[in-house]
Scaffold this active site. Structure first.
Site, PDB file in Angstrom:
ATOM      1  N   THR A  29       0.848  -1.193   0.000  1.00 10.15           N
ATOM      2  CA  THR A  29       0.000   0.000   0.000  1.00 10.15           C
ATOM      3  C   THR A  29       0.884   1.244   0.000  1.00 10.15           C
ATOM      4  O   THR A  29       2.079   1.171  -0.300  1.00 10.15           O
ATOM      5  CB  THR A  29      -0.983  -0.023   1.186  1.00 10.15           C
ATOM      6  OG1 THR A  29      -1.944   1.031   1.029  1.00 10.15           O
ATOM      7  CG2 THR A  29      -0.273   0.154   2.524  1.00 10.15           C
ATOM      8  N   ASN A  30       0.343   2.413   0.292  1.00  7.23           N
ATOM      9  CA  ASN A  30       1.126   3.654   0.373  1.00  7.23           C
ATOM     10  C   ASN A  30       0.573   4.519   1.499  1.00  7.23           C
ATOM     11  O   ASN A  30      -0.365   4.132   2.188  1.00  7.23           O
ATOM     12  CB  ASN A  30       1.094   4.388  -0.982  1.00  7.23           C
ATOM     13  CG  ASN A  30      -0.313   4.747  -1.386  1.00  7.23           C
ATOM     14  OD1 ASN A  30      -0.996   5.505  -0.710  1.00  7.23           O
ATOM     15  ND2 ASN A  30      -0.783   4.170  -2.487  1.00  7.23           N
ATOM     16  N   ARG A  31       1.160   5.696   1.684  1.00  6.56           N
ATOM     17  CA  ARG A  31       0.874   6.531   2.858  1.00  6.56           C
ATOM     18  C   ARG A  31      -0.283   7.512   2.688  1.00  6.56           C
ATOM     19  O   ARG A  31      -0.455   8.406   3.500  1.00  6.56           O
ATOM     20  CB  ARG A  31       2.130   7.304   3.253  1.00  6.56           C
ATOM     21  CG  ARG A  31       3.288   6.419   3.671  1.00  6.56           C
ATOM     22  CD  ARG A  31       4.469   7.258   4.117  1.00  6.56           C
ATOM     23  NE  ARG A  31       5.656   6.449   4.362  1.00  6.56           N
ATOM     24  CZ  ARG A  31       5.869   5.746   5.484  1.00  6.56           C
ATOM     25  NH1 ARG A  31       4.977   5.785   6.461  1.00  6.56           N
ATOM     26  NH2 ARG A  31       6.964   5.035   5.614  1.00  6.56           N
TER      27      ARG A  31
END
Ligand code: C5P
Length: 220
Positions: A29-31
């Site tokens: 995933t990412n932030r």
């Protein structure tokens, strides 16, 4: 906000990250926090629009008066966005879609010590570009807004994305870089076919209204 300028209009917003499973317990995933997309969905609803928010997993409350569709993967986000896009007058693509996913999600938890090659090398494939896919399918009169979060050349990249993704407005956002960027230290640019200009630092709620002002100005 007393303006009801979007009454009778349908607005679709994608927001947040996507998550791409590796196995039943792990994912890529990412932030992304989803804050900008949620602010746009709230602002559009406050201005009278019928809003569908297609959201990846975030820690934000569902906006009131907004139809929120929860998705996890990029491919789920694409199909939910496709359905909402068909009827949308304005479509805003603020999600930070994972660019790639594991080629296969393992059916069972990968175990160390079992000689499983996937612990050393995860095979990835590219995800669909939701904005590019739907932008290419845009009907006359539909307004498409995209984002460009860049460390360098934000204006040039935003201008390129305007045409490559068939957007009417690209919001360019400098991330990282040599200066001390904090969460409020965004330098935002608006790029349309007619003009490119920088906006002063402002809250995401105010920015949401500015984005909707420009999008609404393109409505037939
Ligand atoms: O190409 P890049 O990821 O920099 O473009 C950013 C814009 O494209 C954002 O509006 C983002 O929501 C959208 N996008 C998308 N699907 C992807 C990648 C980006 O909708 N797979």
């Amino acid at each position: 906000d007393m303006r009801r300028d979007l009454a009778g209009r349908r607005v679709m917003v994608t927001a947040g990250p996507t998550v791409e499973p590796i196995d039943p317990v792990r994912y890529l995933t990412n932030r992304s926090s989803g804050k900008t997309g949620y602010a746009i969905a709230r602002a559009a609803a406050a201005r009278g629009a019928d809003v569908t928010l297609v959201s990846g997993p975030v820690a934000l409350p569902e906006p009131e008066g907004v139809r929120t569709v929860h998705v996890e993967t990029a491919r789920e986000m694409l199909s939910a966005a496709q359905r909402a896009f068909a009827a949308a007058d304005i479509a805003v693509f603020s999600a930070a879609v994972a660019d790639m996913r594991p080629r296969e999600a393992a059916a069972h938890k990968l175990k160390k010590g079992a000689g499983d090659a996937r612990l050393d090398t995860l095979e990835l494939v590219e995800n669909p570009d939701i904005l590019a896919t739907l932008g290419a399918a845009k009907r006359p009169g539909q307004v498409v807004v995209g984002f460009a979060a860049e460390t360098d050349d934000v204006v040039a990249n935003a201008q390129r994305k305007l045409s490559s993704k068939h957007a009417d407005l690209v919001v360019g956002n400098v991330v990282g870089g040599g200066r001390a960027f904090g969460t409020d230290d965004n330098e935002v640019w608006f790029v349309t076919a007619e003009e490119t200009y920088g906006l002063p630092l402002m809250s995401k709620d105010r920015l949401a209204d500015r984005i909707l002002d420009v999008a609404a100005s393109f409505l037939p």
